[in-house]
Design an enzyme around this catalytic site. Structure first.
Site, PDB file in Angstrom:
ATOM      1  N   ASP A 277       0.832  -1.198   0.000  1.00  0.00           N
ATOM      2  CA  ASP A 277       0.000   0.000   0.000  1.00  0.00           C
ATOM      3  C   ASP A 277       0.879   1.267   0.000  1.00  0.00           C
ATOM      4  O   ASP A 277       1.899   1.315   0.689  1.00  0.00           O
ATOM      5  CB  ASP A 277      -0.872  -0.025   1.262  1.00  0.00           C
ATOM      6  CG  ASP A 277      -1.914   1.064   1.300  1.00  0.00           C
ATOM      7  OD1 ASP A 277      -2.776   1.079   0.413  1.00  0.00           O
ATOM      8  OD2 ASP A 277      -1.871   1.902   2.225  1.00  0.00           O
TER       9      ASP A 277
ATOM     10  N   GLU B 296       1.718  -0.160  -4.964  1.00  0.00           N
ATOM     11  CA  GLU B 296       0.768   0.875  -5.380  1.00  0.00           C
ATOM     12  C   GLU B 296       1.579   2.150  -5.577  1.00  0.00           C
ATOM     13  O   GLU B 296       2.030   2.764  -4.612  1.00  0.00           O
ATOM     14  CB  GLU B 296      -0.299   1.094  -4.306  1.00  0.00           C
ATOM     15  CG  GLU B 296      -1.346   2.108  -4.752  1.00  0.00           C
ATOM     16  CD  GLU B 296      -2.129   2.746  -3.604  1.00  0.00           C
ATOM     17  OE1 GLU B 296      -3.224   3.247  -3.861  1.00  0.00           O
ATOM     18  OE2 GLU B 296      -1.637   2.770  -2.458  1.00  0.00           O
TER      19      GLU B 296
END
Ligand code: GLC
Length: 530
Positions: A216, A274
């Site tokens: 993330d 990401e």
């Protein structure tokens, strides 16, 4: 044929051409009747996922969390939240998925923790300058009494990126940084304890049999020295800008090199970052041979249904990874983005265009990430009642931006009325529209012409046909408003984004997203030929 394991030492790693299926676990399937999806629900649906033909799952965060941001606020990174079934459910899912030759990748959140993480609970009550506070980013405020935030950064979810704490003696105290919600304090990645703890988390899950991680905010973590003010403070939420000082600071690459050293001890495992970075060179830096294996390129997801723009997005995505020898990635949507059916205009046109774009991305070299529900042609749900909205964006924007709940509505599985077999409870955590009765998995699996049937056929062909070989693509001349490319193995993919039918190039038709009329490809459709 098992195409996920290399046949010999020279074969490509499995993830270089894999089809990943992203599960938003709260919304996929509920096994315990509380209205919220869980790991048991995923396990019960493994047969469906096998039928769909995907190689691997990316499961959004399921670690212990107070759920201020749907699990992206992690209170214990090495335990599974009871909401999702606890550790036993994870072990059972890994084992059964592997029996079915489906890989499992988890979502890890290194940029921040929950404010309920024991580290942050301790930091709040510890003294300024203490070791407890040094795991996070605490600073004195500006102004004579320190009542102004340390800099002008906004939170991605709205409001300032700083929250002031009350010191144990009751006086107003220091401020802590949270680029996302106040319940998500940013970690200090210059602190070796933070690095060591994350490495322990990586090993913990890899030792339990996990096949890799989605990382993330992989362009976050490192902060610029002195935390300078932002030049242009945007009040729009969830927008991405390469010059944003909150992200993409050079120190991030050293952090990825550390992660990669751990990952290299587990040669089967993959890391997927990401990375919201537009510039091709700076994007490519994240997937150098000693950093992440893969990074999400969001260009296709950000592109309208327009052949010229799609072609540009593809060229950029390929150009970003080619110089560093990395694998391109393709995605049309995820749990943060409006669903593609809606982005492309909604209704029947939106579904037809989304099917066509799915065939374009599955025709490309590299790995593809499908978001749960896209295989059903689900639209965004933009009329959820206000009192059910849960995305922190809704509150933080003072109820001016609804946030991302509209792409997180639970999947319809079977039957004629909500909750469509998603849960045994009377209601799912976000309500499903009644008209999704037509879109259930049950209804679509029986229909050869359904969206899910097209996905199944496309995924199977991509994984088994030799025409999909080769790392490059070659563009073909095509009418304005269309595109056509060829893979070295012989596959030709044609997209018609115009309002009129077009003739197809010579070749045998393998698959089309819509029925040909008089041998021509209708508007809003794609075809594969060999
Ligand atoms: C990523 C996630 C998003 C989350 C944010 C904060 O962008 O995809 O859902 O809110 O990070 O962790």
């Amino acid at each position: 044929m098992d195409r996920t394991e290399p046949a010999d030492g020279d074969a490509q790693p499995w993830w270089r051409s894999a089809v990943f299926y992203q599960v938003y676990p709260r919304s996929f399937a509920d096994s315990d009747g509380d209205g919220v999806g869980d790991l048991g629900g995923i396990r019960e649906k493994l047969g469906y996922l096998e039928l769909l033909g995907v190689d691997a799952l990316w499961i959004c965060p399921v670690m212990r969390s107070p759920m201020a941001d749907g699990g992206y606020d992690v209170a214990d990174p090495r335990d599974i939240d009871p909401l999702f079934g606890g550790m036993a459910a994870m072990d059972a899912l890994i084992a059964e998925a592997h029996e079915r030759r489906i890989k499992i990748t988890m979502d890890l959140v290194p940029n921040h923790t929950s404010d309920q993480h024991p580290w942050f609970v301790a930091a709040r009550t510890a003294a300024p300058g203490s070791g407890e506070r040094a795991r996070y980013i605490f600073r004195d405020g500006r102004g004579p009494d320190g009542s102004e935030p340390p800099n002008n950064w906004p939170s991605i979810f709205g409001g300032p990126a700083w929250t002031r704490v009350t010191e144990p003696d009751g006086t107003p105290g220091q401020w802590y940084l949270h680029i996302f919600a106040p319940e998500q304090p940013d970690l200090n990645w210059e602190n070796p304890e933070v690095v060591a703890d994350f490495e322990q988390t990586l090993r913990f899950w890899l030792d339990r049999g996990i096949d890799g991680f989605r990382i993330d905010v992989a362009h976050g973590m490192a902060k610029p020295p002195g935390l300078p003010d932002m030049a242009n403070v945007s009040t729009k939420m969830l927008v991405h800008d390469d010059d944003d000082p909150r992200f993409n600071n050079p120190g991030v690459h050293e952090i990825h090199r550390r992660f990669r050293k751990v990952l290299d001890e587990y040669p089967h495992a993959v890391s997927i970052g990401e990375v919201w970075v537009d510039d091709n060179v700076r994007f490519g830096e994240y997937v150098r041979p000693d950093e992440l294996h893969l990074a999400f390129n969001f260009r296709l997801a950000e592109t309208a249904f327009n052949a010229e723009s799609v072609r540009t997005a593809i060229d950029h995505s390929l150009a970003a990874v080619a110089p560093v020898g990395a694998t391109p990635t393709w995605t049309l949507s995820n749990h943060d983005i409006e669903r593609e059916v809606t982005r492309y205009g909604g209704g029947v046109d939106g579904v037809e265009r989304a099917k066509a774009m799915m065939m374009v991305e599955l025709a490309l070299p590299g790995s593809v990430f499908l978001y749960n529900g896209s295989e059903l042609g689900l639209p965004n749900v933009d009329d959820l009642p206000e009192d059910v909205l849960q995305d922190p964006v809704w509150e933080r924007s003072g109820h001016t931006e609804r946030g991302r709940d509209g792409c997180r509505v639970p999947l319809p599985w079977e039957g004629d009325t909500p909750p469509f077999g998603f849960t045994a409870a009377a209601q799912s955590w976000l309500p499903e529209p009644a008209e999704w009765a037509r879109l259930t998995v049950e209804a679509q699996l029986e229909e050869l012409g359904s969206t899910v049937s097209l996905y199944r056929m496309a995924i199977e062909m991509r994984g088994t046909r030799p025409e999909f070989a080769g790392e490059r693509i070659e563009w073909y001349g095509s009418p304005k408003g269309c595109l056509a490319f060829r893979r070295p193995g012989g596959l030709v993919c044609v997209l018609n984004a115009t309002a009129a039918p077009i003739p197809l190039p010579p070749g045998e038709l393998l698959l089309a997203s819509a029925t040909l009329k008089n041998g021509q490809l209708p508007p809003d459709a794609a075809a594969w030929l060999v």
